[in-house]
Design a protein around this motif. Structure first.
Motif, PDB file in Angstrom:
ATOM      1  N   ARG A 163     -70.073  50.376   0.711  1.00 41.32           N
ATOM      2  CA  ARG A 163     -69.318  50.046   1.933  1.00 41.32           C
ATOM      3  C   ARG A 163     -69.833  50.819   3.140  1.00 41.32           C
ATOM      4  NH1 ARG A 163     -67.227  47.846  -2.685  1.00 41.32           N
ATOM      5  NH2 ARG A 163     -65.063  47.238  -2.529  1.00 41.32           N
ATOM      6  N   GLU A 218     -64.559  50.149   8.498  1.00 39.05           N
ATOM      7  CA  GLU A 218     -63.764  49.270   7.656  1.00 39.05           C
ATOM      8  C   GLU A 218     -64.205  49.464   6.220  1.00 39.05           C
ATOM      9  OE1 GLU A 218     -66.553  45.349   8.296  1.00 39.05           O
ATOM     10  OE2 GLU A 218     -64.469  45.364   8.949  1.00 39.05           O
ATOM     11  N   PRO A 226     -63.588  47.326   2.750  1.00 40.68           N
ATOM     12  CA  PRO A 226     -62.933  46.299   1.940  1.00 40.68           C
ATOM     13  C   PRO A 226     -62.489  46.893   0.611  1.00 40.68           C
ATOM     14  CG  PRO A 226     -65.131  45.618   2.632  1.00 40.68           C
ATOM     15  CD  PRO A 226     -64.983  47.040   3.020  1.00 40.68           C
TER      16      PRO A 226
END
Lengths: 106, 481, 632
Positions: free
Chosen positions: B346, B435, B437
């Motif tokens: 990520r 961000e 996920p």
């Protein structure tokens, strides 16, 4: 046959062939010319041949003499190959001095 | 037949994956690995009803020197095979949703690795075992070399040479054993019963111990590890830390203790001290690591140090603890590295200082990560506790002061793990984590299975004890004179 | 009854699972009720058992065989006897009230569901701790509550200092846990079992090995100092106030921190066999009690005052244990659970009303604005200060009487720390509730009494805090001491081992009680004069000097640990990691490799490519071989 062998003792053959062999070794070590080195190798081979024949004759066994023939054949082949290589080297380098052949290092 | 299938199915699978296209490589590999897991499940069933005799395979392979193709599956081997065949499908599944170049080669190598590992755990002939041991090195070498990080070439070379050097000592040891053996063979039953003088055993001890110590790794032979773990692709790291280093620990139990009891009697104490020093040393280093994967690598050194210490304690608690902890550590460390991979996937970084605040963005991941961390710091009712309790008790029976020293791991372990967790997961989101996920489906499955195992084993570990108890008693009877 | 016994821990576990797994599918806010009701149900089970179980009876439940190998086996077993019942009632009863309170307190927090999940998990582990039939079961609970404490202290995980506090609590507890673990090893090795009842029966037989019992008890006591925040492992508790206030009430006042006391009482025969350990416990308790009370004098955070007060009161309980008065320790544990939980909940109510303000210098005059909180809080403060006839008066007095009987110095120190307790409590009360409000007008306009879910627990706890002393009325009232009688089956075996005096005469006891009561009243009056009549406000940090400054800074204990232990370890870690590991160990490996490489570099120069040299070498070699052959 027995007679002749007895005339010349085995030790003499040994001494002679050792002398010839050392001569060959010295030649290989000292001379720079590849042709002569080849000849010296032949000399070493032949000194061994002579020893084989002598032992064969003294022990009354013919195996040694068979070996000698075998070695002579190999030596002939070797000379043929060796000379071919020499010719090839001479064509490339214009000389048969083995000191020039030092590419196979490191 | 069962044994042969268990061993060669992964090899076949590796070939199938290699011949199949790269497009479906991961799915095919997963399917076949699951099939292997099913075979393992069936094998457990057979084992329960018929006992280890059902898995006995013996063929003469080479007449002189006498090498036999001798496989067996007793409780200890079975536990290790279960661990391997359970982890490999999950490791393959962890590679889903990631872009892997030349996937068919990658997954094929993973399956080849599985083949070699299962072979190591089932081989009952010294030379056969050695061959599998070395075969296992080949796929991992290529996995790390071909799919690794920036600095992979030099690091992989070091890893390869280092472990190979150890292995060669072991080969030499096996040859010596062969000559000492009046029967002139490598068969494990004969190695267990033969008599060797203490002097010779001392030499042999060091040959084998060094080979295993490098693989495990025991401090001070650990320096290849952190770099290799960091630079290897995630699946490679998982294979290495989860299963491959268990080869070394397994071999200590299977090949070192019972074969060289006098050597162990003479030098075991030194080995023990090395292990215990390693526990504390690696724990202390882990406190200040800046890279997540490095930290996990050092924590792994500390944990396996304790496992090895339990083995050298030479009592049933230590040995049982080491087996349980091998299983537990296999699950936990793979889980931890997977979490590190999820984070890297990520954020593109594993530097602890650059992370933070992930918990806020990914609650499910965070919960799972917490549970794996708890397992790793040996909280009661998780799998890590059972092993750590027995291991420390085993060390206690050996020497009280060593157990006090080794026990520092429960303090330091909590300190470095929670510090890492705090910096990576808690606090305010860092700029590298705009961000995040939450888990994908494959990640949910993998971590979900791990969580189930962590609690399942922590609450009911008895099946593992029962499986390995007879084997360990037998090994112990050969190891203590 | 076995079924009910099993239900006690299982119900909170069920609540945990429902909230944890299904929390997000449930309607908003239901988590609080699920959590509270599961604990309430558990409490009902406890009461049902209490109704039927005679004091000398015990229930033993073997759930399954947990670890069985070699020559020992450890079962996953539960054990319920009189001592367990007392603890169960405190844990589930006070636990339920605090759950209920939390519904109001945590209302609107984004982690509402998570909060109740953790809280239920905590209750589950706490129940395992007090119900475990062997030390390993107790250890599960022991570490489990530590985990929940960690999770709840760091509940607001976005706040860095809170996370630090959580981590500190966990790691410091782990230090104690190592002691506990080693103690278990000794027990397992020498007794061959971890079952508490068996160990208690076998212990007198091993008493001739006095050193052994002493080592075991000392190690267990190290565990207790970690969990129950005694010197030198107490510093995590004040920091633990970072957690939401109900957590402080439940974990860091009423239940978890008393685990150490419970554990020692549970193994009272072992401890009774080790008089030296008891002496150490006594002095650790005495010093902690005084030390924490002094620090409490100068704290300005409402929760920090209560935290140091907790440390001090726990010290008092250890004094009781050290004197061999095990049931007195439990008595104070129970009353303390009531009034300290109440104080924390009251403080929570104040903080709730003030929207997070915790500094008592910015409070004041709250008694009219939040009357229920005020009344309950002041009653709790009176109870903790030992105001005559309230619960704390009796429990504290019992300990003081034991101290007076056995060791006058201990009595003096404990009396002083009791006096200090009254001082700092009423400093807190007067600064918070009296005079005028010192915060901003805007805050003042929002102050309101808390909802019923919060005030109901306050009222119930207040009743308990006032009347709790009834379970242990002293002999001078000519009624039997109910708690002592009830616990007799647990404490009797050890009572024979400890030499108690004949007890002090009734006249002397009445004298001591009057003295203690008077001291509390004097302390309250002094504080009233200073903070209400003279309207003093604690000075700011900058103006403090000398000893006062040292007190306000908690005697720099945290700084000492930081510099003496934490930083050196971190330094060592860095040195190991960057220097020793990389530059020494790894360099040995790398140098081995480079030596071989450079050796190869050197040796390859001998391959000059000159045929003559090769031949010469060969010939020399042959000649040498010949010579060797000739010589040998």
């Amino acid at each position: 046959m027995e007679h002749t062998t007895q005339l010349v003792p085995l030790n003499w053959y040994l001494l002679l062939s050792t002398f010839l062999f050392c001569l060959g070794v010295m030649g290989v070590l000292i001379r720079r010319n590849a042709i002569i080195i080849l000849m010296c190798i032949e000399l070493m081979l032949n000194s061994v041949n002579m020893l084989l024949v002598a032992f064969s004759s003294y022990s009354g066994n013919s195996d040694g003499q068979v070996f000698v023939f075998f070695i002579m054949v190999v030596a002939a082949a070797e000379v043929a190959v060796g000379l071919a290589l020499l010719v090839s080297i001479y064509r490339n380098l214009g000389s048969t001095d083995i000191d020039l052949l030092n590419k196979l290092k490191w | 037949m069962m044994t042969i299938l268990l061993l060669f199915l992964p090899l076949l699978a590796a070939l199938v994956v290699l011949l199949g296209g790269s497009k479906h490589a991961s799915s095919i590999a997963l399917g076949l690995a699951v099939a292997e897991l099913a075979v393992t499940a069936y094998a457990i069933n057979v084992f329960q009803t018929e006992g280890p005799e059902a898995f006995y395979v013996f063929h003469t392979w080479i007449d002189s020197p006498k090498v036999s193709f001798h496989l067996g599956l007793d409780g200890l081997s079975l536990v290790m095979v279960i661990l391997t065949n359970l982890l490999v499908p999950l490791i393959i599944l962890s590679g889903f949703n990631r872009t892997i170049p030349n996937a068919k080669g990658y997954f094929s190598l993973i399956l080849l690795m599985q083949f070699a590992l299962v072979g190591v755990f089932m081989a009952m002939d010294g030379l056969l075992y050695y061959i599998f041991w070395e075969v296992a090195l080949i796929p991992i070498y290529f996995i790390a070399l071909r799919w690794g990080g920036h600095n992979r070439v030099a690091i992989t070379l070091k890893f390869f040479i280092y472990t190979l050097a150890g292995s060669l000592l072991m080969l030499f040891g096996f040859i010596m054993l062969y000559w000492y053996n009046p029967e002139q063979s490598f068969d494990i039953r004969e190695l267990y019963t033969m008599v060797i003088s203490q002097e010779n055993q001392s030499w042999l001890f060091w040959m084998f111990f060094l080979a295993f110590a490098i693989k495990i790794p025991i401090v001070p032979f650990h320096t290849w590890q952190a770099d290799t773990y960091r630079e290897s692709p995630t699946q490679g790291t998982m294979l290495l830390s989860g299963i491959m280093l268990k080869m070394g620990i397994y071999s200590l139990i299977r090949w070192l203790l019972p074969v060289l009891p006098l050597g162990v009697a003479k030098w075991g104490q030194l080995a023990m001290i090395l292990c215990v020093i390693g526990i504390v040393y690696a724990s202390i280093i882990a406190l200040k690591q800046k890279n997540l994967k490095n930290l996990l690598a050092y924590s792994s050194v500390a944990h396996v140090g304790l496992i090895a210490a339990g083995i050298f304690a030479l009592n049933i608690q230590g040995l049982q603890g080491s087996v349980v902890q091998m299983f537990a550590h296999g699950v936990n460390v793979v889980g931890l590295f997977f979490c590190a991979d999820i984070i890297f996937n990520r954020t593109n970084t594993n530097e602890i200082s650059e992370l933070g605040g992930i918990r806020n963005l990914a609650p499910l991941f965070s919960t799972m990560f917490t549970i794996v961390v708890l397992g790793s710091i040996a909280l009661p009712l998780t799998n890590g506790f059972i092993g750590e309790f027995l291991l420390l008790y085993g060390v206690y029976e050996y020497n009280v002061w060593l157990s006090v020293f080794a026990g520092l791991t429960i303090i330091l372990g909590a300190a470095y793990m929670l510090r890492m967790f705090k910096k990576v997961m808690l606090g305010q989101p860092s700029s590298y984590v705009p961000e995040f996920p939450d888990l994908y489906w494959n990640e949910k499955i993998v971590l979900g299975v791990f969580v189930l195992i962590i609690f399942g084993m922590g609450i009911y570990p008895q099946p593992i004890f029962n499986l390995v108890e007879p084997v360990l008693q037998d090994i112990l009877s050969h190891s203590i004179l | 009854m076995t079924f009910l016994g099993l239900m006690i821990p299982l119900l909170p576990l069920l609540g945990f699972l429902v909230n944890g797994l299904l929390g997000k599918y449930l309607p908003k806010g239901s988590a609080g009720w699920i959590g509270s009701l599961s604990v309430l149900a558990s409490f009902v089970c406890v009461l049902l058992i209490f109704k039927d179980l005679q004091a000398e009876q015990a229930i033993s439940i073997d759930v399954f065989n947990w670890i069985a190998l070699g020559d020992f086996s450890i079962s996953f077993g539960l054990w319920i006897d009189a001592l367990t019942m007392i603890m169960l009632m405190v844990v589930t009863g006070v636990g339920f009230l605090i759950h209920l309170y939390s519904i109001g307190y945590m209302h609107g927090d984004e982690g509402f569901t998570r909060f109740f999940t953790y809280l239920n998990l905590f209750i589950f582990f706490m129940l395992l701790l007090v119900m475990g039939s062997n030390y390993l079961m107790m250890f599960i609970g022991w570490e489990g509550v530590g985990l929940c404490s960690y999770l709840l202290i760091g509940f607001w995980y976005k706040n860095e200092p809170f996370n630090d506090a959580a981590q500190k609590a966990f790691v410091m507890n782990r230090i104690g846990d190592l002691g506990f673990l080693l103690g278990m090893f000794f027990i397992l090795f020498h007794f061959g079992t971890l079952d508490i009842q068996t160990v208690e029966q076998l212990a007198p037989g091993l008493a001739s090995n006095g050193g052994l019992i002493m080592i075991i008890t000392l190690l267990l006591f190290i565990g207790a100092t970690g969990k129950s925040a005694q010197l030198p492992l107490y510093t995590w508790l004040p920091d633990a106030m970072a957690g939401p206030t109900p957590v402080s009430a439940l974990i860091h006042a009423a239940t978890m921190v008393t685990a150490g006391i419970y554990m020692i009482v549970r193994s009272n025969v072992l401890f009774a066999l080790a008089p030296d350990t008891l002496t150490i416990i006594l002095w650790v308790g005495v010093i902690t009690s005084l030390f924490a009370a002094i620090i409490g004098l100068k704290q300005n955070d409402i929760k920090k005052v209560l935290a140091y007060s907790t440390v001090s009161q726990l010290g008092l309980m250890f004094v009781a244990l050290g004197l061999g008065a095990f049931s007195s320790g439990i008595f104070h544990l129970v009353t303390h659970a009531f009034f300290k939980a109440l104080l924390f909940l009251g403080a929570g109510s104040v903080i709730h009303a003030l929207h997070g303000e915790q500094d008592i210098r910015k409070m004041g005059g709250l008694k009219k604005l939040i009357p229920i909180t005020y009344i309950t809080f002041i009653l709790a403060s009176l109870a903790i200060s030992g105001f005559p006839l309230l619960s704390g008066f009796f429990s504290k007095d019992e300990i003081l009487a034991h101290a007076f009987e056995q060791n006058k110095i201990v009595w003096i120190v404990v009396a002083v720390s009791s006096f200090l307790t009254a001082i700092y409590m009423f400093r807190l009360v007067f600064l918070t509730f009296f005079n005028n409000f010192r915060g901003s007008d805007e805050t003042r306009s929002h102050i309101h009494e808390s909802p019923w879910t919060m005030t109901f627990p306050l009222v119930v706890l207040c009743i308990l805090a006032v009347l709790g002393g009834l379970i242990g009325l002293p002999a001078i009232f000519h009624v039997s001491h109910w708690l002592n009688t009830y616990l007799a089956s647990v404490t009797e075996p050890s009572a024979a081992l400890i030499h108690h005096g004949d007890g002090i005469s009734h006249g002397l006891e009445i004298g001591l009680m009057c003295f203690a009561g008077l001291a509390a009243i004097v302390a309250i009056y002094l504080m009233y004069r200073k903070y209400v009549m003279q309207k003093a406000i604690p000075e700011s940090e900058e103006s403090q000097q000398g000893f006062i400054k040292a007190i306000a800074n908690k005697f720099y204990v945290d700084e000492f640990f930081e510099n003496a232990i934490v930083n050196p370890v971190f330094k060592l870690s860095e040195w190991f990691g960057t220097f020793f590991d990389k530059k020494i160990i790894d360099q040995i490996v790398n140098r081995t490799a480079t030596t071989i490489t450079s050796g190869g570099q050197a040796l390859r120069l001998s391959q000059g490519g000159n045929t003559g040299t090769y031949v010469l070498a060969m010939v020399i070699g042959i000649v040498v071989l010949f010579i060797i052959r000739l010589l040998i």
